[in-house]
Write a protein that holds these residues in place. Structure first.
Motif, PDB file in Angstrom:
ATOM      1  N   ASP A  78      36.416  12.950  57.246  1.00 53.84           N
ATOM      2  CA  ASP A  78      36.915  14.317  57.280  1.00 53.84           C
ATOM      3  C   ASP A  78      36.212  15.047  58.409  1.00 53.84           C
ATOM      4  OD1 ASP A  78      38.279  16.633  56.634  1.00 53.84           O
ATOM      5  OD2 ASP A  78      37.544  16.737  54.579  1.00 53.84           O
ATOM      6  N   ILE A  79      36.766  16.154  58.826  1.00 51.39           N
ATOM      7  CA  ILE A  79      36.140  16.993  59.847  1.00 51.39           C
ATOM      8  C   ILE A  79      36.300  18.450  59.428  1.00 51.39           C
ATOM      9  CG2 ILE A  79      36.476  15.358  61.741  1.00 51.39           C
ATOM     10  CD1 ILE A  79      38.859  17.038  62.651  1.00 51.39           C
ATOM     11  N   VAL A  80      35.501  19.302  60.007  1.00 53.80           N
ATOM     12  CA  VAL A  80      35.632  20.739  59.808  1.00 53.80           C
ATOM     13  C   VAL A  80      36.077  21.318  61.147  1.00 53.80           C
ATOM     14  CG1 VAL A  80      34.406  22.877  59.326  1.00 53.80           C
ATOM     15  CG2 VAL A  80      33.888  20.822  57.999  1.00 53.80           C
ATOM     16  N   VAL A  81      37.252  21.908  61.151  1.00 55.84           N
ATOM     17  CA  VAL A  81      37.801  22.538  62.353  1.00 55.84           C
ATOM     18  C   VAL A  81      37.703  24.044  62.156  1.00 55.84           C
ATOM     19  CG1 VAL A  81      39.841  22.799  63.817  1.00 55.84           C
ATOM     20  CG2 VAL A  81      39.346  20.587  62.739  1.00 55.84           C
ATOM     21  N   SER A  82      36.895  24.677  62.978  1.00 48.80           N
ATOM     22  CA  SER A  82      36.617  26.102  62.771  1.00 48.80           C
ATOM     23  C   SER A  82      37.884  26.952  62.751  1.00 48.80           C
ATOM     24  CB  SER A  82      35.637  26.611  63.826  1.00 48.80           C
ATOM     25  OG  SER A  82      36.151  26.422  65.118  1.00 48.80           O
ATOM     26  N   GLY A  83      38.843  26.659  63.600  1.00 51.31           N
ATOM     27  CA  GLY A  83      40.087  27.432  63.622  1.00 51.31           C
ATOM     28  C   GLY A  83      40.857  27.323  62.318  1.00 51.31           C
ATOM     29  N   ASP A  84      40.861  26.137  61.725  1.00 47.24           N
ATOM     30  CA  ASP A  84      41.538  25.942  60.441  1.00 47.24           C
ATOM     31  C   ASP A  84      40.818  26.677  59.320  1.00 47.24           C
ATOM     32  OD1 ASP A  84      43.334  24.284  61.743  1.00 47.24           O
ATOM     33  OD2 ASP A  84      42.436  22.423  60.985  1.00 47.24           O
ATOM     34  N   GLU A  85      39.515  26.752  59.422  1.00 47.88           N
ATOM     35  CA  GLU A  85      38.697  27.360  58.366  1.00 47.88           C
ATOM     36  C   GLU A  85      38.504  28.863  58.576  1.00 47.88           C
ATOM     37  OE1 GLU A  85      38.188  25.483  55.938  1.00 47.88           O
ATOM     38  OE2 GLU A  85      38.449  23.522  56.887  1.00 47.88           O
ATOM     39  N   ARG A  86      38.888  29.354  59.748  1.00 48.37           N
ATOM     40  CA  ARG A  86      38.686  30.762  60.110  1.00 48.37           C
ATOM     41  C   ARG A  86      37.205  31.145  60.081  1.00 48.37           C
ATOM     42  NH1 ARG A  86      43.920  33.721  59.712  1.00 48.37           N
ATOM     43  NH2 ARG A  86      45.412  32.153  59.083  1.00 48.37           N
ATOM     44  N   LEU A  87      36.401  30.194  60.487  1.00 51.08           N
ATOM     45  CA  LEU A  87      34.961  30.387  60.630  1.00 51.08           C
ATOM     46  C   LEU A  87      34.559  29.840  61.989  1.00 51.08           C
ATOM     47  CD1 LEU A  87      33.828  29.001  57.163  1.00 51.08           C
ATOM     48  CD2 LEU A  87      33.793  31.391  57.853  1.00 51.08           C
ATOM     49  N   VAL A  88      33.529  30.391  62.567  1.00 49.18           N
ATOM     50  CA  VAL A  88      33.053  29.869  63.845  1.00 49.18           C
ATOM     51  C   VAL A  88      31.546  29.700  63.802  1.00 49.18           C
ATOM     52  CG1 VAL A  88      34.945  30.789  65.240  1.00 49.18           C
ATOM     53  CG2 VAL A  88      32.922  32.173  64.876  1.00 49.18           C
ATOM     54  N   LYS A  89      31.073  28.718  64.522  1.00 45.94           N
ATOM     55  CA  LYS A  89      29.642  28.536  64.689  1.00 45.94           C
ATOM     56  C   LYS A  89      29.145  29.670  65.573  1.00 45.94           C
ATOM     57  CE  LYS A  89      30.631  24.668  66.495  1.00 45.94           C
ATOM     58  NZ  LYS A  89      30.680  23.427  67.237  1.00 45.94           N
ATOM     59  N   PRO A  90      28.035  30.216  65.328  1.00 46.54           N
ATOM     60  CA  PRO A  90      26.964  29.823  64.424  1.00 46.54           C
ATOM     61  C   PRO A  90      26.969  30.535  63.070  1.00 46.54           C
ATOM     62  CG  PRO A  90      26.082  31.353  66.025  1.00 46.54           C
ATOM     63  CD  PRO A  90      27.558  31.167  66.342  1.00 46.54           C
ATOM     64  N   ASP A  91      28.113  30.975  62.586  1.00 46.23           N
ATOM     65  CA  ASP A  91      28.189  31.601  61.255  1.00 46.23           C
ATOM     66  C   ASP A  91      27.648  30.628  60.212  1.00 46.23           C
ATOM     67  OD1 ASP A  91      28.972  32.587  58.743  1.00 46.23           O
ATOM     68  OD2 ASP A  91      30.895  33.309  59.475  1.00 46.23           O
ATOM     69  N   PRO A  92      26.645  31.015  59.431  1.00 43.49           N
ATOM     70  CA  PRO A  92      26.070  30.118  58.423  1.00 43.49           C
ATOM     71  C   PRO A  92      27.108  29.575  57.434  1.00 43.49           C
ATOM     72  CG  PRO A  92      24.700  32.074  58.651  1.00 43.49           C
ATOM     73  CD  PRO A  92      25.954  32.316  59.459  1.00 43.49           C
ATOM     74  N   ALA A  93      28.195  30.309  57.228  1.00 43.77           N
ATOM     75  CA  ALA A  93      29.217  29.875  56.269  1.00 43.77           C
ATOM     76  C   ALA A  93      29.873  28.555  56.676  1.00 43.77           C
ATOM     77  CB  ALA A  93      30.275  30.957  56.103  1.00 43.77           C
ATOM     78  N   ILE A  94      29.991  28.284  57.963  1.00 43.10           N
ATOM     79  CA  ILE A  94      30.645  27.039  58.381  1.00 43.10           C
ATOM     80  C   ILE A  94      29.768  25.824  58.078  1.00 43.10           C
ATOM     81  CG2 ILE A  94      29.902  26.987  60.803  1.00 43.10           C
ATOM     82  CD1 ILE A  94      32.927  26.163  61.373  1.00 43.10           C
ATOM     83  N   TYR A  95      28.458  25.996  58.162  1.00 45.80           N
ATOM     84  CA  TYR A  95      27.550  24.894  57.834  1.00 45.80           C
ATOM     85  C   TYR A  95      27.536  24.653  56.323  1.00 45.80           C
ATOM     86  CZ  TYR A  95      26.225  25.957  62.586  1.00 45.80           C
ATOM     87  OH  TYR A  95      26.267  26.198  63.943  1.00 45.80           O
ATOM     88  N   ALA A  96      27.553  25.724  55.550  1.00 43.98           N
ATOM     89  CA  ALA A  96      27.611  25.603  54.088  1.00 43.98           C
ATOM     90  C   ALA A  96      28.913  24.927  53.669  1.00 43.98           C
ATOM     91  CB  ALA A  96      27.473  26.971  53.432  1.00 43.98           C
ATOM     92  N   LEU A  97      30.022  25.299  54.310  1.00 46.93           N
ATOM     93  CA  LEU A  97      31.308  24.672  54.011  1.00 46.93           C
ATOM     94  C   LEU A  97      31.269  23.174  54.300  1.00 46.93           C
ATOM     95  CD1 LEU A  97      34.431  24.839  53.430  1.00 46.93           C
ATOM     96  CD2 LEU A  97      34.661  25.063  55.904  1.00 46.93           C
ATOM     97  N   ALA A  98      30.722  22.813  55.443  1.00 47.06           N
ATOM     98  CA  ALA A  98      30.653  21.394  55.812  1.00 47.06           C
ATOM     99  C   ALA A  98      29.824  20.611  54.801  1.00 47.06           C
ATOM    100  CB  ALA A  98      30.081  21.233  57.219  1.00 47.06           C
ATOM    101  N   LEU A  99      28.691  21.151  54.400  1.00 51.36           N
ATOM    102  CA  LEU A  99      27.853  20.452  53.421  1.00 51.36           C
ATOM    103  C   LEU A  99      28.593  20.276  52.095  1.00 51.36           C
ATOM    104  CD1 LEU A  99      24.390  22.096  54.150  1.00 51.36           C
ATOM    105  CD2 LEU A  99      25.126  19.768  54.752  1.00 51.36           C
ATOM    106  N   ARG A 100      29.280  21.329  51.643  1.00 46.99           N
ATOM    107  CA  ARG A 100      30.054  21.225  50.393  1.00 46.99           C
ATOM    108  C   ARG A 100      31.171  20.203  50.528  1.00 46.99           C
ATOM    109  NH1 ARG A 100      29.973  26.711  50.641  1.00 46.99           N
ATOM    110  NH2 ARG A 100      32.176  26.784  51.200  1.00 46.99           N
TER     111      ARG A 100
END
Length: 81
Positions: free
Chosen positions: A11-33
């Protein structure tokens, strides 16, 4: 071919699909989950120092990409290469 590269990942995390961008901490939390990992069990690689710092702040092993040889050495240090 780009598709063949991404076929190697479950799987991958695509920031555009998730409506989150690095370095927002939420994108790292999402990836870990999403991957079912704790920070110390994950490795993040990026060429942007702010993104690397944010991943490290999330408890993830964070590597600053500056070139293939250095990345290989870093991954070998983790026993991943």
């Amino acid at each position: 071919r780009e598709a063949a590269l991404f076929d190697r990942f479950r799987d991958i995390v695509v920031s555009g699909d998730e409506r989150l961008v690095k370095p927002d901490p939420a994108i790292y939390a999402l990836a870990l989950r999403r991957f079912g990992l704790a920070g110390p069990d994950a490795v993040f690689i990026d060429d942007s120092l702010p993104n690397v710092a944010a991943a490290a702040d999330a408890g993830i092993h964070a590597l600053h990409f500056t070139g293939a040889a250095k990345l290989r050495a870093d991954l070998e240090a983790f026993g991943l290469f």
